[in-house]
Structures are given as C-alpha cells and as structure tokens.
Design an enzyme around this catalytic site. Structure first.
Site, PDB file in Angstrom:
ATOM      1  N   LEU A 200       0.875  -1.190   0.000  1.00 47.52           N
ATOM      2  CA  LEU A 200       0.000   0.000   0.000  1.00 47.52           C
ATOM      3  C   LEU A 200       0.899   1.223   0.000  1.00 47.52           C
ATOM      4  O   LEU A 200       1.822   1.305   0.809  1.00 47.52           O
ATOM      5  CB  LEU A 200      -0.869   0.032   1.270  1.00 47.52           C
ATOM      6  CG  LEU A 200      -1.863  -1.117   1.472  1.00 47.52           C
ATOM      7  CD1 LEU A 200      -2.456  -1.045   2.871  1.00 47.52           C
ATOM      8  CD2 LEU A 200      -2.984  -1.063   0.426  1.00 47.52           C
ATOM      9  N   HIS A 201       0.664   2.153  -0.919  1.00 41.47           N
ATOM     10  CA  HIS A 201       1.480   3.368  -0.893  1.00 41.47           C
ATOM     11  C   HIS A 201       0.722   4.601  -1.357  1.00 41.47           C
ATOM     12  O   HIS A 201       1.228   5.714  -1.273  1.00 41.47           O
ATOM     13  CB  HIS A 201       2.729   3.189  -1.753  1.00 41.47           C
ATOM     14  CG  HIS A 201       2.431   3.210  -3.224  1.00 41.47           C
ATOM     15  ND1 HIS A 201       1.901   2.127  -3.880  1.00 41.47           N
ATOM     16  CD2 HIS A 201       2.562   4.189  -4.156  1.00 41.47           C
ATOM     17  CE1 HIS A 201       1.736   2.423  -5.151  1.00 41.47           C
ATOM     18  NE2 HIS A 201       2.123   3.678  -5.357  1.00 41.47           N
TER      19      HIS A 201
END
Ligand code: UD1
Length: 358
Positions: A200-201
């Site tokens: 996740l970014h």
C-alpha cells in the site's frame, strides 16, 4: 535515430528495460537514459537497474521529493536543457508518474516527438494524480503505445487520431516473463505455505491515518488465519510511524522495499495479494493469483474482467470477507491469463518495430 528515455519512479524501470533492449538490437538507434531522480533511495531505484540488467542512467536530474507542483516543475526545468543539448529524434516516457507528464510537456513545447509507453489507461477518477498525468501525457504525445484494447478505445473517445495509437501489449509483462525463472529460484526457504502479500502506498490509503489504522486492524485479523508479508514503501513507513501502536501488528511482518526479482517470486507464491498498485494488478492477473485492490476504481479493468482482481474499495469488512473466500478455495481460473491479447513477453519488440519504421 537518437532515442531518449525518461524514467523516474520504481514502476518505470521494469518498462524501460525491455524497451531499451529491443531498441538496442536495431541498427542506427542511439539511446540515452535520463533518470529524473523522483525516486532516489537505493532500494527504490539502483537495485532495479542492477536486477533488470540496465546500466546506470546516463543523466540523473536528481529532483528528489516535493509537492506535485515542485517535483513536476523541477523536472521540467532540469530536463529542458538536456533535450536542447541531446537533440533526440524521439523521447519515450513511461506510465503515469510525475516524471512522465513533466518530460512530455517539455518535449511538446520544444516540438520534439514523444512516445508514451502504457498509454490510454483511465480510472476516470481525477482525484488521483496519476489520472491527470495520464490524460495530459496522452493528449500531447505523438505515439501512443497501449497495453490493452480498452486503452485504444479510451484514446479514440478522447479524440486522439487512430494513426497515432499502437496496440503493442504490456511491457511490464515482458519483464515478468523474462525474470520469472530467476524469481522462482530465489523464493526464500521457510516461506509460509499460505500467505498474503500486501503493498500500500497511495496517498488515499496511507495519508489518512484513521483509515491506515483501520487497515492495520484488518490486516491483523487476516494475520490470524494466514501470514501477512508487507513490504513498506518509504511513504508508508513514514506514515506508519505516525500511527500510535502501529509497530508490526500480530501476524503481520513489515519488510523493507523488496528488489523486483524477490517481489515477483513472493507474488507468484502468494495465496492472495492485497494492493493499491497498478502494475501489481496486472502481474497477478498474468500469474493467476487472486488480487484484492484497496481502491474505489482501477485504470486496468481488464484485470477485473479476467476474474483475478477484485476492487474492494475502502471497506475493511469487504476486504476480510474476500480474503476468507479466497482462502476457502474459490481461487480464480489460472488459465484466464493466456487470454489477454499481446501480454506475451514481446510488447517491447513491437514498440521497437514501430519506432524503426518511423
Ligand atoms: C510515485 C507515483 C505513483 C507510483 C509510485 C510507485 C506520482 C504522482 N506518483 O508515488 O504513481 O505508483 O511512485 O512507487 O508520480 N520517498 C523516499 N524515497 C524515495 C522516493 C520517495 O523516501 O526514493 C518518499 C518521500 O517521502 C516522498 C514520498 O516517498 O515524499 C512519495 O514519493 P513520490 O515520488 O512523491 O510519490 P510515490 O508515492 O512514490
């Protein structure tokens, strides 16, 4: 012919490698690689050049991080003199990051021909910076190399003349196909038999700390049933440090960003991948691995049509239910992978063919 490639962020490098190699086989093509420096940590950049068999970039603009305006403006300012000095016949830009649109805009103003690799993808969500980058880059590019037919349709709908559009397939898959044999050898011993791989970014997931905390809670729950491996993007690590008590929930292992070959090795063995990345939706589709996308939409609808990818949105109940469903055995049909036209490891060859015919 002089071709200048512009890359800047992690997902660009896997697209550059096969394109560079395919062009290197052509006579009379000189190539120059410009790295904008958008990504600069060794684990986000240098390691990829090494693994992908690329030499260090010829030119590094070293722009580093900043607001979108700062980053985009700095790339433009530093890239313009490079174009003036190098006088390329064609500049190739990749994907949808800030480096992509900044370089394309410089070229359009200097009347230098631009080719966009991975053109035409649309999420129709203009709150994503990448969607703005895609829309603008495609409008000012001269050659649009698309990975899938939905991308061609999007471009035609936006008024791009069809003679500029080249359906070549997916260059990211070229790299996957080439390096998968190495990745299989590198899968670590002692890997749990069943595990979830998480990345996740996106700002929409990691900048909202309340939501990030909820996600961690959901991952902890998931971690009770199967191991959770979570390589952290630097932005995510920074944000996690701001979430009280976020240090590695039970059953979840935080890892440093992984080199490409290690990552695809894990991806190919995962029971399920949970992500907000674009490229990972494609890789899991090719590999036939179930993917749950923690976003409200995708610019890669083909991955959903194939049945490997599910858009779970920002809904932890839905995420957990989907993981349970997958773990219970309702996995997608792996044979679907071969049905995506031109995801065959030869997309870059087709790009080189188009360029050589100019
Ligand atoms: C960028 C792309 C995104 C892509 C992602 C892949 C844009 C608008 N976004 O997002 O589409 O999916 O790359 O990783 O271009 N940082 C470091 N070291 C680095 C790079 C970044 O610490 O080498 C940290 C910095 O705090 C920086 C933050 O990460 O401010 C965000 O980096 P940035 O390049 O702005 O965007 P990404 O989130 O990486």
């Amino acid at each position: 012919m002089r071709v200048l490639h512009v890359v800047g962020a992690r997902p660009n490098f896997m697209k550059l490698a096969p394109t560079f190699r395919a062009l290197a086989k052509r006579k009379n093509v000189q190539q120059v690689v410009v790295h904008t420096g958008q990504h600069y940590d060794a684990s986000m950049s240098d390691v990829f050049f090494g693994e992908l068999g690329l030499n260090s970039p010829d030119i590094n603009l070293r722009v580093g991080s900043g607001t979108h305006a700062q980053q985009t403006a700095q790339i433009m300012e530093r890239f313009e003199p490079v174009v003036q000095e190098q006088r390329p016949d064609l500049v190739l830009v990749y994907g949808d990051v800030n480096s992509t649109v900044a370089a394309a805009l410089v070229c359009a103003k200097l009347l230098v021909r631009v080719g966009h690799v991975e053109a035409g993808l649309r999420s129709r969500d203009r709150s994503m910076p990448e969607e703005i980058n895609r829309l603008l880059t495609d409008q000012i590019s001269d050659l649009l190399f698309t990975p899938s037919q939905d991308a061609d349709q999007n471009l035609v709908r936006e008024g791009i003349p069809s003679e500029r559009i080249f359906f070549v397939g997916n260059v990211m898959i070229d790299t996957l196909v080439e390096l998968m044999p190495q990745a299989e050898k590198r899968v670590p011993r002692g890997l749990p038999a069943r595990f979830a791989l998480v990345t996740l970014h996106r700002p929409s997931n990691v900048d909202d700390l309340v939501w990030l905390q909820n996600m961690l809670g959901a991952l902890e729950q998931i971690g009770q049933g199967l191991a959770v491996l979570f390589p952290l993007h630097p932005r995510t690590r920074k944000k996690l440090s701001e979430v009280a008590g976020a240090a590695s929930p039970n059953g979840v292992r935080f890892l440093d960003p992984l080199p490409y070959i290690d990552f695809i090795g894990l991806e190919s063995k995962a029971s399920v991948v949970i992500t907000d990345s674009g490229g990972i939706q494609e890789e899991t589709t090719f590999l036939g691995i179930p993917c749950l996308t923690v976003r409200e939409n995708t610019e890669r609808p083909i991955t959903v049509e194939c049945g490997t990818n599910t858009i779970v949105g920002r809904d932890t109940d839905r995420l957990q239910a989907a993981v349970q469903h997958i773990v219970a055995g309702a996995t997608p049909n792996r044979r679907l992978q071969s049905r995506i036209p031109l995801w065959d490891g030869r997309a870059a060859e087709r790009i080189a063919e188009v360029i050589a015919s100019l």
